[in-house]
Structure formats: structure tokens, C-alpha cells
Design a protein around this motif. Structure first.
Motif, PDB file in Angstrom:
ATOM      1  N   MET A 175       0.807  -1.208   0.000  1.00  0.00           N
ATOM      2  CA  MET A 175       0.000   0.000   0.000  1.00  0.00           C
ATOM      3  C   MET A 175       0.841   1.259   0.000  1.00  0.00           C
ATOM      4  N   THR A 176       2.137   1.090  -0.191  1.00  0.00           N
ATOM      5  CA  THR A 176       2.976   2.284  -0.223  1.00  0.00           C
ATOM      6  C   THR A 176       3.586   2.490  -1.589  1.00  0.00           C
ATOM      7  N   ASP A 177       3.056   1.838  -2.606  1.00  0.00           N
ATOM      8  CA  ASP A 177       3.580   2.050  -3.946  1.00  0.00           C
ATOM      9  C   ASP A 177       3.493   3.521  -4.305  1.00  0.00           C
ATOM     10  N   GLU A 178       4.555   4.036  -4.937  1.00  0.00           N
ATOM     11  CA  GLU A 178       4.528   5.425  -5.352  1.00  0.00           C
ATOM     12  C   GLU A 178       3.722   5.624  -6.627  1.00  0.00           C
ATOM     13  N   ALA A 179       3.633   4.584  -7.463  1.00  0.00           N
ATOM     14  CA  ALA A 179       2.996   4.750  -8.761  1.00  0.00           C
ATOM     15  C   ALA A 179       1.484   4.784  -8.637  1.00  0.00           C
ATOM     16  N   THR A 239       8.940  -6.546  -8.222  1.00  0.00           N
ATOM     17  CA  THR A 239       8.771  -6.768  -6.786  1.00  0.00           C
ATOM     18  C   THR A 239       7.465  -6.220  -6.244  1.00  0.00           C
ATOM     19  N   ALA A 240       6.672  -5.580  -7.077  1.00  0.00           N
ATOM     20  CA  ALA A 240       5.441  -4.941  -6.604  1.00  0.00           C
ATOM     21  C   ALA A 240       4.438  -5.978  -6.117  1.00  0.00           C
ATOM     22  N   ALA A 241       3.665  -5.596  -5.110  1.00  0.00           N
ATOM     23  CA  ALA A 241       2.545  -6.423  -4.655  1.00  0.00           C
ATOM     24  C   ALA A 241       1.231  -5.896  -5.218  1.00  0.00           C
ATOM     25  N   SER A 268       3.526  -7.987   1.512  1.00  0.00           N
ATOM     26  CA  SER A 268       2.211  -8.617   1.532  1.00  0.00           C
ATOM     27  C   SER A 268       1.233  -7.804   0.692  1.00  0.00           C
ATOM     28  N   MET A 269       0.361  -8.500  -0.030  1.00  0.00           N
ATOM     29  CA  MET A 269      -0.677  -7.806  -0.796  1.00  0.00           C
ATOM     30  C   MET A 269      -1.813  -7.332   0.100  1.00  0.00           C
ATOM     31  N   GLU A 297       3.686 -13.071   2.391  1.00  0.00           N
ATOM     32  CA  GLU A 297       3.389 -14.251   3.194  1.00  0.00           C
ATOM     33  C   GLU A 297       4.241 -15.447   2.783  1.00  0.00           C
ATOM     34  N   ASP A 298       4.454 -15.618   1.481  1.00  0.00           N
ATOM     35  CA  ASP A 298       5.276 -16.720   0.974  1.00  0.00           C
ATOM     36  C   ASP A 298       6.590 -16.146   0.450  1.00  0.00           C
ATOM     37  N   PRO A 299       7.701 -16.390   1.154  1.00  0.00           N
ATOM     38  CA  PRO A 299       8.981 -15.798   0.731  1.00  0.00           C
ATOM     39  C   PRO A 299       9.673 -16.550  -0.400  1.00  0.00           C
ATOM     40  N   THR A 300       9.124 -17.686  -0.816  1.00  0.00           N
ATOM     41  CA  THR A 300       9.819 -18.512  -1.810  1.00  0.00           C
ATOM     42  C   THR A 300      10.122 -17.762  -3.107  1.00  0.00           C
ATOM     43  N   PRO A 301       9.137 -17.062  -3.718  1.00  0.00           N
ATOM     44  CA  PRO A 301       9.471 -16.323  -4.946  1.00  0.00           C
ATOM     45  C   PRO A 301      10.553 -15.262  -4.720  1.00  0.00           C
TER      46      PRO A 301
END
Length: 391
Positions: free
Chosen positions: A1-5, A32-34, A58-59, A196-200
Motif C-alpha cells: 500500500m505504499t507504492d509510489e505509482a 517486486t510490486a505487490a 504482503s498484498m 506471506e510466501d517468501p519462496t518467490p
């Protein structure tokens, strides 16, 4: 929720294509964006880029408990506010919406309206103005550091300053302002947290460290911090920093995100306007310049070799290792005849061991011609092969 775009791309997105070709063909970009990830990936892939998505955050950022936010709101209302610092549009909107549910919105707007209001950037300005509040000043840079710089030279003794946080704790900012004599109330509306899932993300970190990506895009400062923290947890932070400093382009949507890389000495690029489409347009210009590779005209086609990627007339040619090795060997001496013995030596070990030496080379050349065009490679009777370039 802090994306600048912003949520919507602008008119800069006019050069995209739908067939996988384009100025970013042959390049692989980490994302890397959620939030708004589908839009960003579409912008990149319509220009020919391959993408690797690994959300850093997290999304579903954690909202501060309703009771906690209401308590701090009532604390703000209990004391006159001299200076109010607004940092994010989405945070301001969420705070005002919550205050409206509690029946406190008119009082909050009136209370903040009597203060001097400074805003970090256009989105926080927009959220303020939608509720009838006007900022006195906002930096062109959109950097919170510049907001703080704007007030540090003042006598803040006895002043009550309210700071709306931007998803990460601004406790150090509050401490710094208190040292200047101010009373500070921090208002946290939400907290950003790692995915939540760090694998990617771990996969992306390996690809950055191994330099198998050409660029990685970032749309928020917390995403930078999350990636670096994840990299440190698997012992690859130094490798990631080194890759960003040399071969992998750290691409940020705006100055706030770029500033997060300063701690690591990582060079970044950012567009003049903090917009998704502008960031992709910048990549469109930067990556071909940084990875120009070898460009050849052969057999009526234009070939560009960038590492192990081959672009033919703007589209990536899916070559397996053996034909790729043949092309790279021929490209070292464009137009010159390269013997079968030399080409055999260039083949991967498994391909070279398959069947007779001449057969292995001939099969690899046949696959190369199938991938890049039948006229690109010429057979020179009893001598070998050459690229069909003008000498």
C-alpha cells in the motif's frame, strides 16, 4: 500500500505491442510490486520483456486495530496541532474514512485545518483536498526527508506536531523532532509486512545475485528494505548489492524508492514522473543502451546477441545450447569461415559427444538455421561455415 505509482497508466504507454516483440525483447525484468502487478507486467511484456514476479511485500498490509487508531485520533483532537505532516494518500484516505465511521470526521478536518499542513507528495495532497484541507507546502521531490528538512531550521519548542506514518514506523523521525523541542503524535493507519510466501523472493534474490536478470523494478521503499532483509537471511545480501552495482539495473518508480537504496550504495534510475508507464518507458531506453550486445546483419536479418539471448528482427529466437554455441562461435569472426573442427570444440560437451563430429556440427547448424533463418549461415564446401554478412 505504499507504492509510489498511481493506479492508472498514463499516455506514455503507446509503444506496447501484443506479439512479444518490442524494444525490451531479450531482456528479463524482475518485478517486486505487490499492488498493480498485472498492469506492470503487461506493460513490460507488451514491449517484449520476460518477467519474473516476486512480491516483496504482503498484498494485504495489516490495518492498525480500529480501537488503536481511534484512541490516537482522540489524542490528536485533545490538543491543538501546530504542524501536521501528511505522508501518503492511501493512509490519509483510510484515516479520514475511519474517522467518518466514528462520527469524528468533521471535528478532525476542522482540527487539522487550523494547523500548518505539509504534504509529502501529490497523492497525499489529493487526499487532503478531497476533504477540504489545503497544504501550505509540498516538496517537488516527493521525499519525506525534504519535508523534515523544511522544518528542522525552525524553533519547534513547545510545538505539537502530528505525523501520519507511511506504513513503516517513523519513530526515529518522532525522536528527532522531540529533540528539537516538539511534542510529537504519530498516527499509524496500516503496517506493511513482508510477503506471506517468501519462496518467490528467495528465487528472485538468487537470480539477482547470479546476474541472470537485466533489471528489477521497485515501486516502494519498503519493498527495497524487504528484499535486502530477505537477502541477508540467506547470506546473499553482499552478492545482491554487488550485482546491482554492476550488472543488474535497480529501477525505481520515484525518488522515495530510490532513496532507500542510498544506504547500500546502489545506483538507481527513476523517471521524471513517478508513474508505472514512465518507469517502463525508462527501461525501454536504458536496457538496450546498457546491453547493446553484438548487432549483425546476416542473410537479410538483423541479429542482436546479448549474453545467451539472441534477438532476430526484434523477436527472441529460442535457441538450445548447441545452436547457440555455433552462432556465438561464428559471430566472433563475422563473415569468416570457421572450420567444423573449431565449431565442434565450441559445442557443449554432450552435443559434441553425440554421433560423429561432423554430424554433431551439421545438426547444430541445422537447428540454428531453423531458429534464425536459413540464409543466415552459409556452408563453405569442404571448409566449414560462415555468417552471411557482407565482407
Amino acid at each position: 500500500m505504499t507504492d509510489e505509482a498511481p493506479a492508472v497508466a498514463d499516455a506514455a504507454d503507446e509503444t506496447g505491442t501484443a506479439d512479444g516483440t518490442g524494444p525490451l525483447a531479450g531482456f528479463t525484468v524482475g518485478v517486486t510490486a505487490a499492488r498493480k502487478v498485472e498492469e506492470q507486467v503487461a506493460l513490460l511484456e507488451r514491449r517484449g520483456a520476460a518477467t519474473v514476479w516476486a512480491p516483496a511485500l504482503s498484498m494485504h498490509p495489516r490495518r492498525v486495530e480500529d480501537a488503536e487508531l481511534r484512541a490516537v485520533t482522540e489524542q490528536v483532537l485533545s490538543t491543538p496541532v501546530d504542524l501536521f505532516l501528511a505522508t501518503t494518500g492511501i493512509g490519509m484516505k483510510a484515516w479520514f474514512d475511519s474517522a467518518e465511521e466514528w462520527g469524528l470526521l468533521p471535528a478532525l478536518v476542522a482540527h487539522l485545518g487550523r494547523a500548518e499542513i505539509l504534504a509529502r507528495g501529490p497523492k497525499s495532497v489529493g487526499a487532503l483536498r478531497r476533504r477540504g484541507l489545503r497544504e501550505l507546502w509540498a516538496p517537488d521531490s516527493e521525499r519525506f526527508d525534504d519535508v523534515l528538512r523544511h522544518v528542522r531550521g525552525r524553533d519547534l519548542s513547545g510545538a505539537h506536531i502530528v505525523v501520519q506514518e507511511h506504513g513503516q514506523s517513523l519513530s526515529m523521525v518522532a525522536h528527532a523532532l522531540r529533540r528539537l523541542g516538539a511534542a510529537v503524535t504519530s498516527v499509524a493507519v496500516y503496517r506493511v509486512e513482508p510477503a506471506e510466501d517468501p519462496t518467490p523472493m528467495f528465487t528472485l534474490i538468487d537470480r539477482i545475485a547470479d546476474r541472470s536478470l537485466h533489471a528489477v523494478t521497485f515501486t516502494s521503499a519498503p519493498a527495497v528494505a524487504a528484499l535486502m532483509e530477505a537477502a541477508a537471511s540467506v547470506g546473499r545480501r553482499d552478492d545482491v548489492v554487488a550485482a546491482f552495482q554492476a550488472d543488474v539495473l535497480a529501477t525505481c518508480v520515484g525518488p522515495v524508492t530510490s532513496a532507500a537504496f542510498e544506504l547500500w550504495g546502489v545506483p538507481t534510475v527513476e523517471p521524471e514522473r513517478a508513474r508505472l508507464a514512465a518507469m517502463v518507458k525508462l527501461l525501454e531506453q536504458e536496457l538496450p543502451l546498457r546491453h547493446a550486445g553484438l548487432v549483425l546483419e546476416a542473410g537479410g536479418h538483423v541479429l542482436r546477441l546479448v549474453g545467451d539471448t539472441v534477438i532476430v528482427d526484434g523477436a527472441e529466437a529460442p535457441l538450445t545450447p548447441a545452436p547457440l554455441a555455433i552462432l556465438q562461435a561464428l559471430a566472433e569472426r563475422p563473415g569468416a569461415v570457421v572450420s567444423r573442427r573449431e565449431l565442434l570444440a565450441a559445442l557443449p560437451r554432450g552435443a559434441a559427444a553425440a554421433g560423429s563430429s561432423d554430424h554433431a556440427v551439421d545438426m547444430a547448424v541445422a537447428r540454428l538455421r531453423a531458429g534464425v533463418g536459413t540464409k543466415v549461415v552459409q556452408t563453405v564446401y569442404k571448409r566449414g561455415y560462415r555468417l552471411a554478412v557482407d565482407l
